[in-house]
Structures are given as structure tokens and as C-alpha cells.
Design an enzyme around this catalytic site. Structure first.
Site, PDB file in Angstrom:
ATOM      1  N   HIS A   1      -1.533   3.863  -6.596  1.00 53.49           N
ATOM      2  CA  HIS A   1      -2.838   4.499  -6.799  1.00 53.49           C
ATOM      3  C   HIS A   1      -2.708   5.944  -7.276  1.00 53.49           C
ATOM      4  O   HIS A   1      -3.283   6.860  -6.692  1.00 53.49           O
ATOM      5  CB  HIS A   1      -3.667   4.437  -5.509  1.00 53.49           C
ATOM      6  CG  HIS A   1      -3.842   3.060  -4.966  1.00 53.49           C
ATOM      7  ND1 HIS A   1      -4.509   2.075  -5.666  1.00 53.49           N
ATOM      8  CD2 HIS A   1      -3.415   2.480  -3.810  1.00 53.49           C
ATOM      9  CE1 HIS A   1      -4.505   0.950  -4.941  1.00 53.49           C
ATOM     10  NE2 HIS A   1      -3.839   1.170  -3.838  1.00 53.49           N
TER      11      HIS A   1
ATOM     12  N   LYS B   1       0.825  -1.209   0.000  1.00 48.60           N
ATOM     13  CA  LYS B   1       0.000   0.000   0.000  1.00 48.60           C
ATOM     14  C   LYS B   1       0.861   1.261   0.000  1.00 48.60           C
ATOM     15  O   LYS B   1       2.089   1.200  -0.021  1.00 48.60           O
ATOM     16  CB  LYS B   1      -0.946  -0.002   1.196  1.00 48.60           C
ATOM     17  CG  LYS B   1      -1.861  -1.210   1.244  1.00 48.60           C
ATOM     18  CD  LYS B   1      -2.703  -1.371  -0.021  1.00 48.60           C
ATOM     19  CE  LYS B   1      -3.801  -0.338  -0.120  1.00 48.60           C
ATOM     20  NZ  LYS B   1      -4.698  -0.570  -1.293  1.00 48.60           N
TER      21      LYS B   1
END
Length: 363
Positions: free
Chosen positions: A100, A81
Site C-alpha cells: 500500500h 498486510k
């Protein structure tokens, strides 16, 4: 790159709250070290599903968490992440992670700007694709699997504890424990919900269907839709007729939500809430394990609608999800020593540079 050069992987500690997965499992580390040409450093972590000792036992060097910032320049910083928030320091290393930031999500320029400022390089795990364009490794199956588990459990909670806050979600040691819990709640209710899985033939969809079956949902109560069923274009009333809608639903309108419906739970595993092309424009925030369900505004007050959009659902089954992901990634990791010519890596590097360049011409 010389074939005698050692590729140094540095597994960083995850800092996202309630993240228990790892990009590299001890088993995959063992395989990489046995292959030769790799050295692996692993940061200590109290949250990771694998104990630090499991990595040490297979030959990895264990170091304090967060020390990747001072890692040797040639270390490839590997994680899952995002990096810690509120840090704008330039990034000089090569990083492998889910960043992301390639779909213009909120703050995407801030993330890429750190790499540009430090002359670093990002290999985004979401865009490590094979020749056919398919991702070489993904958590999709377990995202669908755990997403279906949360969806069914949320429905059970609505039946058994209407009006009460949905409880904190904690990791499970294995899927058998999770399935047994679901079955017990369904037995207490005495009926099973009807669930629609959109994209049922894909990784996420197949995971959702698998969980529904293992939890004892009758086959007739599992509505499996894919491209053929959605080819005519939405919106689709069929979605309103089920109890639970799982996967990426781009066919829901506010008008449908306000009308009479059976639908009471939506599980969105895409979680692209800050993407300008968010497929579910009825909400704009991710939910979390301690606040898993979002109440969706609707004039149909007789039938509450709740939505789950946790962006790391597979960490509910951290060990199984991590083991599968790392094994899927292993063949590509073995190409790292020749990443200057290996197609998966060269494509990912080219895409990174294209995204960095796009910052100058994209709002």
C-alpha cells in the site's frame, strides 16, 4: 539463476489486528514442495486460520513468529498486510506483500525508504499482473462478498437496533454460517433492502452480487451497474434511491447526502483513505472490525448514513479467502525460480525501482 537453486519462501506471521488470512495455504505449500525447487519456512501464528501443524504436516519448517528479520539473505519474506508499525529499520530481504505504498498513500515514502536503505526488494501483490494487466491473484471476490454481507447486516442492525452501536465483527468458519445469519435477520425484519453494486462485472462486484443472491435478496432488488451505466458521468440520483451502496462509489456528493434519500449504508472496499485520489472524499479514515461503521455527517438527520471501510474484510472468511488467493497465486509462485526473466516478476521489480526513484521528485 540456476535451475538447481532452491527458492526459499518464508511465510511471516501477520501482525495486523484481527488478520487471520495467509498468503500461502498448507495445500499450496504442499504443491510447491512436491513440484521441487522450493523450501518453505512458516512462522508460528495464533491468529492465522491455518494451524501451525497443518504446515508442518506438509513438510514446511515451523519457526517462531517474527523471526523473518534474521532469516537467511536469500529468503523471500512472504505475507499479506503491512509490516509492523513504528519500525523504521532498513529492509534487506526480498518481500512479497500488499505494501500500500505505490499510490502515494500516507507514509508511502517511509515504506519504500526502508527498502532503499537496506537494498531490499518489494514485489507488491497488488501489482503482480499478467500480460493483459489483470492481477494474477486478488481477494477482490471475497472483499465484495463479505462487503455485501456487512452492508446487509448493517442495514438489518439499523432496522432492529436503531441508535445502538454496531457490534464487533468476528471471523466465520465458512460462508454457510454467515449466510444463515443474514437470512435469519432478514426474516425477522420481514423485508429485504435494495442494494446497488457498482462495478458489478468485476471481481469485487461479482462477489457482492453473489452474496446478495445467496442471502435471498430478490434479483429486482440488486441494482448492478458497471461502466456502461456510469459512462455519462455522475453524480447519480439512483445511488440515493437504494438502501445499500456497495463497492467503489466515485459518484456521491455531500449535497446528495444532505438531501432526501433512501441510502443508509455505504460499503467501500477500495479503502484508499490516504490516497490523494480517494474516490469517496466524504470520509478519511478506515473503520475496523471492532468499530465497523462510521457515521457520515449529513444535514439530513432523519436518515442516518453509515459507511464501512475495513481494509481487510475478506478475513471474515479467512480460510476460504486464503485458499482461493493462494491457488490463484500458485502458477506465478512456480515462476519464482526464473523470476529474473518471468514477465510477471520482472514487471513487478521494474515498477518497484520506478517507485523508489520517484521519491526524489514527488512531494
Amino acid at each position: 539463476m540456476s535451475s538447481t537453486t532452491t527458492t526459499h519462501l518464508w511465510l511471516r506471521e501477520e501482525t495486523k489486528p484481527m488478520e487471520h488470512r495467509a498468503a500461502l495455504s498448507p495445500d499450496v505449500c504442499k504443491k510447491l514442495l512436491a513440484h521441487g525447487g522450493f523450501s518453505i519456512t512458516v512462522e508460528e501464528s495464533k491468529e492465522r486460520t491455518f494451524a501451525d501443524s497443518e504446515y508442518a504436516d506438509v513438510g514446511c519448517t515451523v519457526v517462531p513468529g517474527g523471526s523473518w528479520r534474521n532469516a537467511p539473505a536469500d529468503a523471500i519474506i512472504t505475507g499479506l498486510k503491512e509490516l509492523p508499525e513504528n519500525d523504521t529499520t532498513p529492509l534487506s530481504h526480498t518481500h512479497v506483500m500488499f505494501a500500500h505504498c505505490y499510490k502515494r498513500q500516507g507514509g508511502w515514502k517511509d515504506v519504500l525508504g526502508r527498502f532503499a536503505a537496506g537494498n531490499g526488494l518489494l514485489y507488491d501483490l497488488e501489482f503482480l499482473n499478467d500480460e493483459s494487466g489483470r492481477r494474477v491473484a486478488a481477494f477482490g471476490f471475497y472483499a465484495g462478498f463479505t462487503g455485501a454481507a456487512v452492508g446487509i447486516d448493517a442495514w438489518c442492525h439499523q432496522q432492529l437496533h436503531a441508535g445502538e452501536k454496531y457490534p464487533l465483527i468476528t471471523p466465520y468458519p465458512n460462508e454457510d454460517v454467515l449466510i444463515a445469519e443474514t437470512k435469519a435477520k432478514l426474516a425477522k425484519i420481514g423485508k429485504t433492502p435494495k442494494i446497488m453494486v457498482m462495478g458489478a462485472l468485476g471481481r469485487c462486484g461479482s462477489g457482492a452480487v453473489s452474496y446478495a443472491r445467496k442471502a435471498g435478496i430478490p434479483e429486482d432488488n440488486i441494482v448492478k451497474w458497471d461502466m456502461a451505466e456510469t459512462a455519462k458521468g455522475g453524480p447519480f440520483q439512483e445511488i440515493m434511491d437504494v438502501d445499500i451502496f456497495s463497492q467503489i462509489p466515485p459518484f456521491v456528493t455531500q449535497q446528495q447526502i444532505d438531501a432526501d434519500r433512501n441510502l443508509s449504508v455505504i460499503v467501500d472496499v477500495s479503502c484508499d483513505t490516504t490516497n490523494p485520489f480517494n474516490p469517496i472524499p466524504i470520509y478519511s479514515v478506515n473503520t475496523t472490525f471492532d468499530n465497523a461503521l462510521l457515521d457520515i455527517k449529513s444535514s439530513n438527520t432523519a436518515k442516518p448514513l453509515q459507511l464501512c471501510s475495513i481494509d481487510h474484510l475478506p478475513t471474515m472468511l479467512p480460510r476460504e479467502a486464503s485458499n482461493q488467493f493462494a491457488l490463484d497465486l500458485l502458477p506465478t509462485l512456480l515462476q519464482l525460480p526464473t523470476r529474473q526473466t518471468a514477465p510477471v516478476w520482472t514487471r513487478a521489480e521494474k515498477l518497484f525501482h520506478e517507485k523508489v526513484e520517484s521519491m526524489a521528485t514527488t512531494d
